[in-house]
Design an enzyme around this catalytic site. Sequence first.
Site, PDB file in Angstrom:
ATOM      1  N   SER A   1      -9.507   2.078   2.624  1.00  0.00           N
ATOM      2  CA  SER A   1      -8.555   2.835   1.839  1.00  0.00           C
ATOM      3  C   SER A   1      -7.505   1.968   1.128  1.00  0.00           C
ATOM      4  O   SER A   1      -6.745   2.479   0.304  1.00  0.00           O
ATOM      5  CB  SER A   1      -7.822   3.836   2.753  1.00  0.00           C
TER       6      SER A   1
ATOM      7  N   LYS B   1       0.836  -1.207   0.000  1.00  0.00           N
ATOM      8  CA  LYS B   1       0.000   0.000   0.000  1.00  0.00           C
ATOM      9  C   LYS B   1       0.871   1.258   0.000  1.00  0.00           C
ATOM     10  O   LYS B   1       1.921   1.290   0.652  1.00  0.00           O
ATOM     11  CB  LYS B   1      -0.911  -0.034   1.228  1.00  0.00           C
TER      12      LYS B   1
ATOM     13  N   SER C   1     -10.375  -0.422   6.463  1.00  0.00           N
ATOM     14  CA  SER C   1      -9.609  -0.154   5.245  1.00  0.00           C
ATOM     15  C   SER C   1      -8.958  -1.385   4.618  1.00  0.00           C
ATOM     16  O   SER C   1      -8.523  -1.329   3.472  1.00  0.00           O
ATOM     17  CB  SER C   1      -8.537   0.907   5.517  1.00  0.00           C
TER      18      SER C   1
END
Length: 464
Positions: free
Chosen positions: A225, A150, A249
């Site tokens: 996210s 990420k 997320s």
Amino acid sequence: MTLERLWQVLDPLWADPRVLSALFCGSAMAVVLLKRLGHRRIQQKMEEARRARDLALERMEKAARRFKQENPGTQTAHILSLTMVELAEKLKEGSLSPESVLYSYMGKALEVNREVNCVIDFIHGCEDQLQKVKQQKEKGLLYGIPVSIKDHIDCKGHVSSAGLVKFLGQVKEEDSVIVQVLKSQGAIPFVKTNIPQTMINYDCSNLIFGQTLNPLNHQKTPGGSSGGEGALIAGGGSLLGIGSDVAGSIRLPSSFCGLCGLKPTGFRISKLGVISPITGMNSVIGMLGPIARDVDSLALCMKALLCEEMFRLDPTVPPIPFDEEVYTSSKPLRIGYYEEDGYFQPSPSMKRAVQQTRKLLQEAGHTIVPFAPPKIDYVVDELFTRGIFSDGAAHLVDSFKGDIVDPNLKSQFNTYKLPALVKRILAIILKPIYPRIARDLSALCGVGSAKNLWDQHTAVGLPH
């Protein structure tokens, strides 16, 4: 004397309305020009970041194409069809080479990215890591496994942007602890993936790298996210991704994209070398965790991460290894479940998933007990929402300084930046008609004092 002379010169001018009008207009124009110049600088930084991404992906494509030309017999389709556990076994026994696996996934990741815009950087050090892995005396648990990372997790030689302009250009000098541990276990981090601006959102869009789409349905979001991770893995461009989760997320992209994800217990995995627009949050703990296609892959990843290297690099992580005995035990368990929590409305598919899981667990000999989460309104509003925004969202609002707000975040951001007094007045007005919105607005005011913050920490940590 100088001040007196200055006043003598200016005094007659203040009485002239034309002068005052000119000063006002000039000041207004100066403000507008400065704002435009600021926006132009922001746009330039974003364009530079996009050019850097495009160059990185070109480099990645050349590397994948070169390997394919030099190794035309590579069984790419077979490699991509294997589960992570199967792939790990074949890599360890030597029936597949780390090169064939890495370049197969590089090619597939590029293909998926062209469809859904999920990759923001090529970790060029992966080719060096490939050579290091082959020289390791002992093959780690993730030997030769390509891993996607990420955006906000630091990788040496790369930027962690959090979707914000202020972090652009800050090239990291070393890997985050989790990336170091992955490498020590033989994994090969190879790409970084997209996120929403600030990461406090369930979509996956920012003004630097754009909107990420769901590979299962391009009209839908992959969630957020860790949306870039969800999109890449669901599209087949990665086997294992490392995301982060405060309020869903990891879990939401996993749900939206048909994957498995885990938010570990707080402090279970090191967060050293991870950036965030919100710091100092202790009531609700964010955590790094894996996203993959199946549960066995998550277990293998956690087994690899919870090792001596992690505990050595970050002494704040409890030195508790993965408990294989507990994981593989067939001992019957007593498991609580609910279909509705009384706060969030579940979709029919969610209810169906719970019912099917309950049935399978019962058939496996476990005792399944229905229960209702206690004090759900209090927990969500006072502990969870107020816990995330204990500062009244001040840190989050500050993170947008010198930036442009993504249109997808406009309404959310405008709510955050309202003065606390306005939020409280709106909460009072809306309470009779929209009580939940009123509670949300009240919670977004924060805790108000250090005493209240300590009281909240106590309420979160101690049952009452």
